[in-house]
Motif scaffolding. Structure first.
Motif, mmCIF file in Angstrom:
data_model
loop_
_atom_site.group_PDB
_atom_site.id
_atom_site.type_symbol
_atom_site.label_atom_id
_atom_site.label_comp_id
_atom_site.label_asym_id
_atom_site.label_seq_id
_atom_site.Cartn_x
_atom_site.Cartn_y
_atom_site.Cartn_z
ATOM 1 N N CYS A 71 0.856 -1.185 0.000
ATOM 2 C CA CYS A 71 0.000 0.000 0.000
ATOM 3 C C CYS A 71 0.889 1.231 0.000
ATOM 4 C CB CYS A 71 -0.917 0.009 1.225
ATOM 5 S SG CYS A 71 -1.963 1.479 1.358
ATOM 6 N N ILE A 72 0.794 2.034 -1.045
ATOM 7 C CA ILE A 72 1.559 3.286 -1.106
ATOM 8 C C ILE A 72 0.562 4.436 -1.090
ATOM 9 C CG2 ILE A 72 3.106 4.734 -2.474
ATOM 10 C CD1 ILE A 72 4.497 2.264 -3.439
ATOM 11 N N THR A 73 0.612 5.233 -0.068
ATOM 12 C CA THR A 73 -0.329 6.323 0.157
ATOM 13 C C THR A 73 0.050 7.532 -0.688
ATOM 14 O OG1 THR A 73 -0.581 5.569 2.442
ATOM 15 C CG2 THR A 73 -1.367 7.791 1.929
ATOM 16 N N PRO A 74 -0.886 8.106 -1.441
ATOM 17 C CA PRO A 74 -0.586 9.348 -2.165
ATOM 18 C C PRO A 74 -0.423 10.518 -1.196
ATOM 19 C CG PRO A 74 -2.900 8.773 -2.422
ATOM 20 C CD PRO A 74 -2.253 7.633 -1.702
ATOM 21 N N VAL A 75 0.577 11.332 -1.436
ATOM 22 C CA VAL A 75 0.910 12.444 -0.541
ATOM 23 C C VAL A 75 0.810 13.761 -1.306
ATOM 24 C CG1 VAL A 75 2.692 13.485 0.914
ATOM 25 C CG2 VAL A 75 2.455 10.991 0.824
ATOM 26 N N ALA A 76 -0.027 14.654 -0.834
ATOM 27 C CA ALA A 76 -0.152 15.994 -1.417
ATOM 28 C C ALA A 76 0.561 16.987 -0.501
ATOM 29 C CB ALA A 76 -1.610 16.375 -1.577
ATOM 30 N N ILE A 77 1.458 17.774 -1.066
ATOM 31 C CA ILE A 77 2.283 18.698 -0.285
ATOM 32 C C ILE A 77 2.038 20.122 -0.772
ATOM 33 C CG2 ILE A 77 4.629 19.370 0.335
ATOM 34 C CD1 ILE A 77 5.499 16.505 -0.025
ATOM 35 N N MET A 78 1.556 20.975 0.132
ATOM 36 C CA MET A 78 1.399 22.387 -0.200
ATOM 37 C C MET A 78 2.693 23.121 0.141
ATOM 38 S SD MET A 78 -1.424 25.241 0.991
ATOM 39 C CE MET A 78 -0.757 25.477 2.650
ATOM 40 N N THR A 79 3.291 23.744 -0.836
ATOM 41 C CA THR A 79 4.528 24.497 -0.652
ATOM 42 C C THR A 79 4.263 25.982 -0.911
ATOM 43 O OG1 THR A 79 5.199 24.262 -2.968
ATOM 44 C CG2 THR A 79 5.846 22.501 -1.455
ATOM 45 N N SER A 80 5.314 26.761 -0.863
ATOM 46 C CA SER A 80 5.237 28.174 -1.250
ATOM 47 C C SER A 80 6.596 28.568 -1.804
ATOM 48 C CB SER A 80 4.865 29.055 -0.054
ATOM 49 O OG SER A 80 5.980 29.212 0.823
ATOM 50 N N SER A 81 6.681 29.793 -2.294
ATOM 51 C CA SER A 81 7.975 30.258 -2.799
ATOM 52 C C SER A 81 8.808 30.941 -1.724
ATOM 53 C CB SER A 81 7.756 31.233 -3.980
ATOM 54 O OG SER A 81 6.998 32.353 -3.560
ATOM 55 N N ALA A 82 8.260 31.075 -0.507
ATOM 56 C CA ALA A 82 9.018 31.695 0.577
ATOM 57 C C ALA A 82 10.261 30.864 0.883
ATOM 58 C CB ALA A 82 8.147 31.811 1.829
ATOM 59 N N LYS A 83 11.408 31.534 0.932
ATOM 60 C CA LYS A 83 12.692 30.880 1.237
ATOM 61 C C LYS A 83 12.961 29.689 0.304
ATOM 62 C CE LYS A 83 12.716 32.197 6.108
ATOM 63 N NZ LYS A 83 12.794 31.749 7.501
ATOM 64 N N ASN A 84 12.553 29.833 -0.953
ATOM 65 C CA ASN A 84 12.740 28.749 -1.927
ATOM 66 C C ASN A 84 12.147 27.437 -1.433
ATOM 67 O OD1 ASN A 84 14.186 30.261 -3.907
ATOM 68 N ND2 ASN A 84 16.015 30.129 -2.616
ATOM 69 N N ASN A 85 11.051 27.558 -0.692
ATOM 70 C CA ASN A 85 10.404 26.405 -0.078
ATOM 71 C C ASN A 85 10.118 25.310 -1.092
ATOM 72 O OD1 ASN A 85 7.785 24.928 0.526
ATOM 73 N ND2 ASN A 85 8.112 25.854 2.526
ATOM 74 N N ASN A 86 9.468 25.666 -2.190
ATOM 75 C CA ASN A 86 9.080 24.662 -3.183
ATOM 76 C C ASN A 86 10.300 23.985 -3.802
ATOM 77 O OD1 ASN A 86 6.801 23.520 -4.914
ATOM 78 N ND2 ASN A 86 8.166 24.339 -6.475
ATOM 79 N N GLN A 87 11.298 24.779 -4.178
ATOM 80 C CA GLN A 87 12.499 24.217 -4.816
ATOM 81 C C GLN A 87 13.269 23.313 -3.856
ATOM 82 O OE1 GLN A 87 11.438 27.351 -4.852
ATOM 83 N NE2 GLN A 87 12.157 28.512 -6.639
ATOM 84 N N CYS A 88 13.382 23.740 -2.590
ATOM 85 C CA CYS A 88 14.115 22.942 -1.600
ATOM 86 C C CYS A 88 13.456 21.583 -1.390
ATOM 87 C CB CYS A 88 14.188 23.685 -0.267
ATOM 88 S SG CYS A 88 15.341 25.062 -0.231
ATOM 89 N N ILE A 89 12.144 21.589 -1.256
ATOM 90 C CA ILE A 89 11.424 20.345 -0.980
ATOM 91 C C ILE A 89 11.456 19.412 -2.180
ATOM 92 C CG2 ILE A 89 9.120 19.410 -0.525
ATOM 93 C CD1 ILE A 89 8.696 21.902 1.292
ATOM 94 N N MET A 90 11.269 19.969 -3.370
ATOM 95 C CA MET A 90 11.345 19.147 -4.579
ATOM 96 C C MET A 90 12.737 18.540 -4.729
ATOM 97 S SD MET A 90 8.502 19.128 -6.580
ATOM 98 C CE MET A 90 8.961 19.178 -8.295
ATOM 99 N N ALA A 91 13.778 19.351 -4.491
ATOM 100 C CA ALA A 91 15.149 18.854 -4.620
ATOM 101 C C ALA A 91 15.445 17.752 -3.617
ATOM 102 C CB ALA A 91 16.134 20.015 -4.457
ATOM 103 N N LEU A 92 14.940 17.891 -2.403
ATOM 104 C CA LEU A 92 15.145 16.859 -1.384
ATOM 105 C C LEU A 92 14.489 15.544 -1.814
ATOM 106 C CD1 LEU A 92 16.043 16.002 1.497
ATOM 107 C CD2 LEU A 92 13.791 16.779 2.286
#
Length: 828
Positions: free
Chosen positions: A306-327
């Motif tokens: 069972c693999i649960t789908p995960v929805a992640i709300m990010t923002s552009s503050a402090k490169n939040n979206n880019q950092c999380i995607m890169a991780l």
């Protein structure tokens, strides 16, 4: 719709139990007294769909030193903008809306004197956004146009384009309240309660009988206590495990995490809270490993992946979206596949000054912007197709937790919450606990209202701590109006029915943005283009995620609050506080006297680590393992924690499961136990020093999927470890080292026993004393056994038999026994 304002009546004796505090509130309705209702509609450049009038918003009351003085000009400006918004909402196309804006006196004056904008070749849609900005009274954002363009034209034009993009996002996302202009109207309304409204807030019970009155009361919310009703808790957790294939996971990670002061050690750039290195991994990694532990438990019980789908709300503050995607990319999407994640980025919104409602500006064309609060998640999820994405994965409900809360998945809290929600078809559920005095957290309440039509409405909801003053709630623990201890804490751990949340998010009015507030309690800090630091009293329009509950009230023809809670669409469960909430939200200052800073501030990484250790101590002490007593937090401000115990959640995550893998022995003061392994046995182990077991394959091994993505297959070639009648003696952690950062699990060791399991490697130690510094590194496909020799130790490394490569030479078999899970050791 009549305008409503609310005041608090002092506590009174009602038919409810005296142990459950109740508060009566009265709402007075003055027909068109303050602001005549205006029909709203979308001002989006993409859509012109109309929208009904919006519901009253929640106003955060600022401290006296932050709050602006009453200003009649606010009311005049609100009326002007409301007329403009109404005219724009009724215009059929972009050209007609531009013509309407051109009739505004502010727009006329500014663009007559700033003809440079006509020379830039801007699109008409871009001009529309800039004119909305000026019409909203924010021309100062553009006032440096001449100097900027003549000084550095290309750079300034790029900054202007960024500004247009920000305005476009505000216009699109806040279409339900009128876009850029509607945003400013809402800000001014929240900044400026009218004179009549202020009088209402200070009146007592001397009421004018000619006034229409709406009754409100808040009660202590009842609900199942998981720590007390253990049988029901076990049953609810099993419902949660059974329903895992119908659940999604939602992470609101868009916050900027300013209070942590997190900085990339290499680049020096600010980082979002999700990137905080905590106990050896980022906070986001901690969320995923908690989720995978539940999926591993599902596999062990039902033998299915069972693999649960995960929805992640990010923002552009402090490169939040880019950092999380890169991780996520760097970690191979945690062995879950890219398609099991969906990202949606929340817009940034302008911060405003408390005195005049003007947008704060860091440099020409650059307003100070912050994320608009986690409450935007529902509308944004609808706009970005997140609900449909969940449905495509066969999901009906979802659990929601915040990244900074490091204990939310402890034992059965999350599973029981989701299990009850799914089993009983609830729309929304809260996980709650005792509230700490002085903590900056909201409260959960049962709200009771009598509507003007005579119907009674009931539901569980939240009152944010920023709104306590509005309800007459004080922070003083001994005040008669204080709710510091009486009402339970809102922890932002939610179960939500996806279809119900989608219905709210799709509303074309302000109800899709629940709990709108303007929080003026914290100053806005920013650095301008000259490098000067500013700290200004102000805020930005925020929404509160948990107040989606306000849309799920149930109505009845008569008053019935004492018997109504079980039938409501909302529900609440309780557990011990450190099994529900303990957060790494704020960096502890050296001068702080408390790790948790209970008086005023949120919790720190230091304090939350102690809660993790306390939980581990509670768990293992019930396995007949002797563990030193943990004293008050203040003892460890200078010395650090009494010991370190960090257990992988896949050892359970239910404590009932974990306890069957441990029995007997002791852990001495100053010891360290780190177990990164799920297939594990501890029998009569005495630990005095450091013991570290790290399996490469904790819950399984990855195999390439049909699209060549590595996918983790649970139970496939796990690492394994057995320790029976073993003494571990070494000097362990150097507790005197000034370089130790315990909450990062970054410590200096003098000696340690370390077991590293590559692939499906196995390690067994029986009837031995392992003294001093040892590293046992077991290669993939092999089993290392250590027993007593004559003299010394007998160490034997053997290959694992081919037929046992996938399953191992032994494993734990999980079986259901009523509402409980029993483990059986299977040796091949």
């Amino acid at each position: 719709m009549a305008h409503s304002s609310t005041i608090l009546h002092r506590p009174f004796s009602s038919s409810s139990s005296p142990s459950l505090p109740s508060f009566r509130l009265f709402s007075f309705h003055y027909k068109n007294l303050l602001f005549p209702p205006k029909p709203l509609s979308s001002l989006s450049l993409l859509s012109l769909s109309s929208s009904p009038s919006f519901s009253p918003t929640r106003v955060s009351t600022a401290p006296v030193e932050y709050a602006p003085a009453p200003d009649s000009d606010f009311q005049k400006e609100i009326r002007r903008l409301e007329i403009l918004r109404s005219r724009l909402s009724n215009s059929p196309d972009l050209n007609s809306r531009l013509c309407i804006l051109d009739t505004d006196s502010r727009v006329q004056k500014f663009f007559e004197n700033s003809r440079v904008f006509s020379l830039l070749g801007l699109e008409r849609a871009e001009l529309f956004l800039l004119k909305c900005l000026v019409a909203a009274g924010q021309e100062h954002v553009l006032e440096s146009a001449y100097g900027a363009f003549y000084g550095d034209g290309e750079s300034s034009l790029a900054e202007l384009r960024k500004l247009v993009q920000i305005l476009g996002e505000i216009e699109w996302f806040y279409d339900c309240i009128g876009g850029v202009i509607g945003y400013q109207i809402m800000v001014l309304e929240l900044l400026s309660p009218s004179k009549s409204e202020r009088q209402i807030m200070n009146w007592s019970l001397h009421l004018d009988e000619s006034m229409k009155c709406q009754f409100k009361e808040i009660h202590f919310p009842s609900g199942v206590d998981l720590s007390d009703n253990t049988e029901y808790a076990s049953q609810a957790a099993l419902w949660g495990i059974e329903g895992l294939a119908e659940l999604g996971e939602i992470y609101p990670l868009g916050g900027s995490g300013d209070r942590l002061g997190l900085v990339d050690p290499v680049t020096g750039e600010c980082l979002p809270a999700a990137m905080l290195p905590y106990c050896g991994r980022t906070l986001l990694e901690g969320l995923i490993r908690d989720l995978q532990a539940r999926e591993f438990l599902y596999y062990k019980l039902y033998g299915k992946q069972c693999i649960t789908p995960v929805a992640i709300m990010t923002s552009s503050a402090k490169n939040n979206n880019q950092c999380i995607m890169a991780l996520c990319e760097r970690l191979g999407w945690f062995g879950r596949g890219r398609l099991s994640f969906q990202f949606f980025e929340q817009p940034l919104v302008p911060a405003v000054g408390a005195e005049d409602g003007r947008w704060l500006v860091a440099k020409p064309f650059t307003p100070v912007c912050k994320p608009g609060g986690h409450g935007v998640i529902w509308k944004l999820a609808y706009d970005k197709g997140i609900f449909q994405w969940f449905y495509s994965h066969g999901r009906k409900g979802a659990t929601v937790r915040q990244v900074s809360n490091v204990v939310a998945a402890t034992d059965l809290t999350l599973l029981a919450l989701a299990g009850i929600g799914l089993r009983h078809g609830k729309k929304l559920g809260f996980a709650s606990c005792e509230r700490k005095i002085g903590a900056t957290e909201g409260i959960n309440v049962l709200i009771e209202k009598k509507n003007l039509d005579g119907q009674w409405a009931y539901g569980l909801t939240c009152i944010e701590y920023t709104e306590f003053e509005k309800f007459g709630i004080t922070y003083a623990p001994n005040s008669p109006n204080s709710l510091q201890a009486e009402f339970p804490a809102n922890t932002n751990i939610l179960y939500v029915d996806l279809a119900s949340a989608e219905k709210v998010g799709s509303n074309k009015n302000a109800t899709s943005l629940p709990g709108m507030v303007l929080n003026l309690k914290k100053p806005i800090v920013y650095v301008d283009h000259l490098g000067m630091r500013h700290s200004v009293s102000g805020g930005r329009l925020e929404c509160t995620m948990q107040n989606i509950a306000d849309n799920f009230l149930n109505t009845y023809s008569s008053r019935c609050y004492k018997d109504v809670e079980d039938a409501l669409d909302t529900f609440i469960v309780y557990n011990e506080r450190r099994k529900v909430t303990s957060s790494a939200k704020k960096k502890r200052r050296q001068a702080d006297k408390s790790l948790h800073q209970f008086c005023l501030d949120e919790q720190t990484p230091d304090g939350s680590l102690l809660d993790i250790i306390r939980n581990a101590s509670d768990l293992l002490s019930r396995c007949d393992i002797k563990i030193p007593k943990i004293e008050d937090n203040n003892k460890y401000i200078q010395t650090g924690p009494p010991f370190l115990i960090l257990l992988h959640p896949a050892l359970g995550p239910l404590w009932e499961v974990t306890r069957q893998k441990f029995y007997g022995g002791s852990i001495s003061d100053g010891s360290e136990l780190q177990l990164e392994v799920a297939e594990f046995l501890w029998r009569d182990v005495q630990l005095d020093g450091s013991l570290i077991v790290v399996a490469e394959n904790v819950m399984g091994s990855t195999r390439n999927h049909e699209n060549d993505e590595p996918i983790l297959h649970y139970g496939y070639r796990c690492g394994r470890c057995k320790l029976q009648n073993v003494k571990v003696l070494n000097n362990g952690i150097d507790w005197k080292s000034p370089e130790n950062i315990y909450w990062k699990h970054d410590v200096k060791r003098i000696e340690a026993l370390k077991v590293i399991l590559h692939g499906n490697a196995e390690f067994e130690a029986t009837d031995v004393v392992l003294q001093g510094n040892h590293v046992f590194e077991v290669p993939n496909g092999h089993r290392l056994r250590i027993t007593s020799g004559n003299p010394g130790l007998l160490v034997k490394l053997d290959p694992i038999k081919t037929e046992m490569m996938d399953s191992g030479s032994w494993f734990w078999k999980y079986k259901l026994d009523g509402t409980h899970i029993r483990l059986e050791m299977v040796e091949l």
